[in-house]
Scaffold this active site. Sequence first.
Site, short mmCIF file in Angstrom:
data_model
loop_
_atom_site.label_atom_id
_atom_site.label_comp_id
_atom_site.label_asym_id
_atom_site.label_seq_id
_atom_site.Cartn_x
_atom_site.Cartn_y
_atom_site.Cartn_z
CE1 TYR A 86 -2.98 -3.06 0.47
CE2 TYR A 86 -3.50 -2.33 2.69
CZ TYR A 86 -3.68 -3.22 1.65
OH TYR A 86 -4.57 -4.27 1.82
CG HIS A 116 -0.50 -8.58 0.29
ND1 HIS A 116 -0.18 -7.24 0.27
CD2 HIS A 116 -1.82 -8.64 -0.01
CE1 HIS A 116 -1.25 -6.53 -0.03
NE2 HIS A 116 -2.26 -7.36 -0.21
#
Length: 269
Positions: free
Chosen positions: A41, A101
């Site tokens: 992010y 992730h």
Amino acid sequence: MAALPAIGLGTWENTDPDTCANSVQTALEAGYRHIDTAQHYENEQAVGDGIAAADVPREEVFVASKVHPKRFGLGYDEVIEGLNATLDRLGLKTLDLLYVHWPVDNYEAEETLAAFDELFDRGQIRHIGVSNFSIDLLGEAIDTLDAPLFAHQAETHPLLQQDELVAHAQAHEYYHVAYSPLARGRVFDIPEIEAIATKHDVSPAQVSLAWLLSRDRVSVVPKATSEAHIRDNLGALDVDLDAADIDRIQGIERTERFVERDGAPWQEG
């Protein structure tokens, strides 16, 4: 095993540093106790700034991040290096939850998860999670880890209900964390959700979140940046859906997935 707060603040695409830090601070001071970020992010520094600025003790905040195959990689040493970089950016000594992730590129269960076990044993992470896994990969992770699997994060909302994944989490006693729980804003256009929102005089977002939270061992991490949306999402905790509401949502036949990437487990076969 610690409890995972039911509602967390999602921060995907919240990349403006000031906006991100302010939203994290606002959420914590409004009552959130779960903040979700990721290396990918590119906002861990701002998330850390928001946590530091909030008038909430660090020990009350559950902070989660994710190691990404394209940032540092998922080899043993790469996971260790990635976590240390994440802690530096967040300004923390310990992370409450670290996820894999995506199980792609150089993800290998034995090597990758051995690093997670090492970080757990060192006390640098309190809990281990995975994200975007299949049932088979979840089973492999549970069998491979020495530490317990704490959470699996996956896209989950009324248009992608993930019954099999939720049932697996319930059966194996880990948390299913729903990301994109508002279906990228599509819940505002689902007739069943709109009707239930009108019935209870609440927002469609609150209905979607309340439905997810009615499922055992499910937590949600909706993204929000404005104070109004942050507070509205938190209000889902006060929405009491009845059995007819839940049945109506579960009966939605339309299916849509909004998050895709090459090599995702659901693309196999």
